[in-house]
Design an enzyme around this catalytic site. Structure first.
Site, PDB file in Angstrom:
ATOM      1  CG  LEU A 185       8.660 -27.608 -16.608  1.00 27.91           C
ATOM      2  CD1 LEU A 185       9.376 -28.982 -15.447  1.00 27.91           C
ATOM      3  CD2 LEU A 185       8.682 -26.493 -16.071  1.00 27.91           C
ATOM      4  CE  LYS A 186      10.534 -21.805 -22.811  1.00 26.54           C
ATOM      5  NZ  LYS A 186       9.460 -21.326 -22.694  1.00 26.54           N
ATOM      6  CG  LEU A 187      14.289 -30.412 -18.512  1.00 26.09           C
ATOM      7  CD1 LEU A 187      12.342 -29.707 -18.459  1.00 26.09           C
ATOM      8  CD2 LEU A 187      14.036 -31.715 -18.232  1.00 26.09           C
ATOM      9  CG  ASP A 222      22.196 -29.824 -16.874  1.00 27.07           C
ATOM     10  OD1 ASP A 222      22.926 -29.862 -17.639  1.00 27.07           O
ATOM     11  OD2 ASP A 222      20.893 -29.510 -15.766  1.00 27.07           O
ATOM     12  CB  ILE A 223      24.639 -33.392 -19.050  1.00 22.58           C
ATOM     13  CG1 ILE A 223      24.640 -34.058 -17.750  1.00 22.58           C
ATOM     14  CG2 ILE A 223      25.507 -31.758 -19.272  1.00 22.58           C
ATOM     15  CD1 ILE A 223      26.032 -34.122 -17.179  1.00 22.58           C
ATOM     16  N   PRO A 224      22.859 -34.489 -20.939  1.00 25.61           N
ATOM     17  CG  PRO A 224      23.896 -35.944 -23.415  1.00 25.61           C
ATOM     18  CD  PRO A 224      23.995 -34.793 -22.352  1.00 25.61           C
ATOM     19  CG  ASN A 225      22.987 -39.405 -16.807  1.00 21.75           C
ATOM     20  OD1 ASN A 225      22.244 -40.396 -17.033  1.00 21.75           O
ATOM     21  ND2 ASN A 225      23.083 -38.953 -15.787  1.00 21.75           N
ATOM     22  CB  THR A 226      20.941 -33.944 -16.086  1.00 29.15           C
ATOM     23  OG1 THR A 226      22.165 -33.976 -15.284  1.00 29.15           O
ATOM     24  CG2 THR A 226      20.153 -33.281 -14.945  1.00 29.15           C
ATOM     25  CD  GLN A 266       6.281 -13.498 -26.856  1.00 28.20           C
ATOM     26  OE1 GLN A 266       7.298 -13.939 -27.215  1.00 28.20           O
ATOM     27  NE2 GLN A 266       5.872 -15.208 -26.094  1.00 28.20           N
ATOM     28  CB  THR A 279       7.721 -16.019 -29.945  1.00 25.84           C
ATOM     29  OG1 THR A 279       7.597 -16.421 -28.556  1.00 25.84           O
ATOM     30  CG2 THR A 279       7.514 -17.223 -30.554  1.00 25.84           C
ATOM     31  CE  LYS A 332       3.587 -21.400 -21.589  1.00 27.96           C
ATOM     32  NZ  LYS A 332       4.661 -21.153 -21.269  1.00 27.96           N
ATOM     33  N   GLY A 353      -0.953 -16.624 -23.842  1.00 29.80           N
ATOM     34  CA  GLY A 353      -0.701 -16.269 -22.301  1.00 29.80           C
ATOM     35  C   GLY A 353      -1.609 -14.306 -21.734  1.00 29.80           C
ATOM     36  NE  ARG A 354       3.150 -11.553 -21.729  1.00 28.96           N
ATOM     37  CZ  ARG A 354       3.958 -10.866 -22.131  1.00 28.96           C
ATOM     38  NH1 ARG A 354       5.095 -10.612 -21.575  1.00 28.96           N
ATOM     39  NH2 ARG A 354       4.517 -11.728 -22.788  1.00 28.96           N
TER      40      ARG A 354
HETATM   41  O1  C5P Z   1       1.914 -13.983 -23.005  1.00 20.12           O
HETATM   42  P1  C5P Z   1       2.563 -14.776 -23.514  1.00 20.12           P
HETATM   43  O2  C5P Z   1       1.431 -14.701 -25.410  1.00 20.12           O
HETATM   44  O3  C5P Z   1       2.824 -13.963 -24.360  1.00 20.12           O
HETATM   45  O4  C5P Z   1       3.029 -15.689 -23.101  1.00 20.12           O
HETATM   46  C1  C5P Z   1       3.531 -16.387 -23.691  1.00 20.12           C
HETATM   47  C2  C5P Z   1       3.800 -17.841 -22.973  1.00 20.12           C
HETATM   48  O5  C5P Z   1       4.437 -18.933 -24.082  1.00 20.12           O
HETATM   49  C3  C5P Z   1       5.028 -17.919 -21.775  1.00 20.12           C
HETATM   50  O6  C5P Z   1       4.655 -18.202 -21.101  1.00 20.12           O
HETATM   51  C4  C5P Z   1       6.468 -17.857 -22.917  1.00 20.12           C
HETATM   52  O7  C5P Z   1       7.033 -18.614 -21.140  1.00 20.12           O
HETATM   53  C5  C5P Z   1       5.947 -19.486 -23.721  1.00 20.12           C
HETATM   54  N1  C5P Z   1       6.739 -19.371 -24.437  1.00 20.12           N
HETATM   55  C6  C5P Z   1       6.928 -18.395 -25.554  1.00 20.12           C
HETATM   56  N2  C5P Z   1       8.434 -18.738 -26.701  1.00 20.12           N
HETATM   57  C7  C5P Z   1       8.481 -20.019 -26.572  1.00 20.12           C
HETATM   58  C8  C5P Z   1       7.935 -20.641 -26.093  1.00 20.12           C
HETATM   59  C9  C5P Z   1       7.553 -20.655 -24.689  1.00 20.12           C
HETATM   60  O8  C5P Z   1       7.166 -17.154 -25.336  1.00 20.12           O
HETATM   61  N3  C5P Z   1       9.742 -19.908 -28.025  1.00 20.12           N
END
Ligand code: C5P
Length: 238
Positions: A60-62, A64-68, A193, A122, A32, A213-214
């Site tokens: 990138l979790k967009l 904004d307004i629909p056109n953008t 989280q 989350t 990701k 992630g972490r």
């Molecule tokens: O480090 P960790 O496992 O918490 O990372 C979770 C990843 O998932 C991060 O990149 C975070 O931006 C993404 N994410 C999230 N919850 C969401 C959508 C995306 O934690 N609802």
């Protein structure tokens, strides 16, 4: 990206990303790329990761307004990501515009990237949702509401926590993708989280993909952490 363990490449630069990926040798990964990496490196990071043979979720979790959103998605469709996303809170019209943009930007004969909607992050708790977002009721209901809206808009699935997966699959469709972050090993640090689960729980709940992630990027031995998590997710004991 079904059944994938998606590693969140939450790094600030290309050098750290390259160094991290080198540890995985010839392992084909699902990764990701989120705001941190994309905003600091630009679109070339996507082609770099794709050239290594990995699947890419561009997170990138967009919103904004629909056109953008439509015009932004037209551009993002050309980058080669396998999956992109928007915030479901942007509404049905915005999500429909996202799909229109992706269709427009996808070259003839190619498959448009999957597009999923973020329901409630989350990192959001029930109390935060009620007080800060001023949304009454339970988190589970809000997630289900956004999931229904996302489905109506023609998207392929949602980002949600593992705790909402069963409800979404039963009430909407088992084919509707549920991509679940907030994954931790039992007893692992939760960081920011709130709605977390182990990979085994994610599998039991029927999640289609997990995002980690972490727990991997911050591990002393990321390859080992990845292999252990993957085995737990796939139900293999090692
Ligand atoms: O480090 P960790 O496992 O918490 O990372 C979770 C990843 O998932 C991060 O990149 C975070 O931006 C993404 N994410 C999230 N919850 C969401 C959508 C995306 O934690 N609802």
């Amino acid at each position: 990206m079904k059944q994938s363990l998606i590693i969140a490449l939450d790094f600030p630069d290309f050098i750290q990303t390259e160094k991290f990926l080198k540890q995985f040798h010839s392992e084909k990964l699902a990764v990701k790329v989120g705001m941190e990496l994309f905003y600091q490196n630009g679109p070339s990071i996507i082609s770099f990761v794709k050239e290594q043979g990995h699947d890419v979720f561009l997170d990138l979790k967009l919103h904004d307004i629909p056109n953008t959103v439509k015009m932004a998605m037209t551009g993002l469709a050309t980058l080669g990501a396998d999956m992109v996303n928007v915030h479901a809170a942007g509404g049905q019209m915005m999500m429909e515009a996202a799909i229109e943009g992706l269709d427009k930007g996808t070259s003839a004969g190619k498959k448009r990237p999957l597009c999923i909607g973020v329901t409630q992050l989350t990192s959001t708790s029930q109390e935060q949702m009620n007080v800060e977002q001023n949304i009454a009721g339970s988190l589970e209901d809000s997630v289900l509401h956004y999931a229904k809206l996302t489905k109506q808009a023609g998207l392929d699935g949602v980002v949600c926590s593992t705790h909402e997966v069963k409800n979404i699959h039963e009430r909407i469709s088992h084919e509707f993708l549920t991509v679940t972050p907030g994954i931790r090993n039992a007893g692992g640090k939760t960081h920011d989280q709130k709605r977390i689960a182990t990979p085994e729980q994610a599998r039991d709940f029927g999640a289609d993909a997990i995002v980690v992630g972490r727990a991997i990027t911050g591990a002393e031995d990321p390859l080992r952490a990845y292999l252990d998590m993957k085995a737990a997710w796939e139900g293999i004991s090692c």
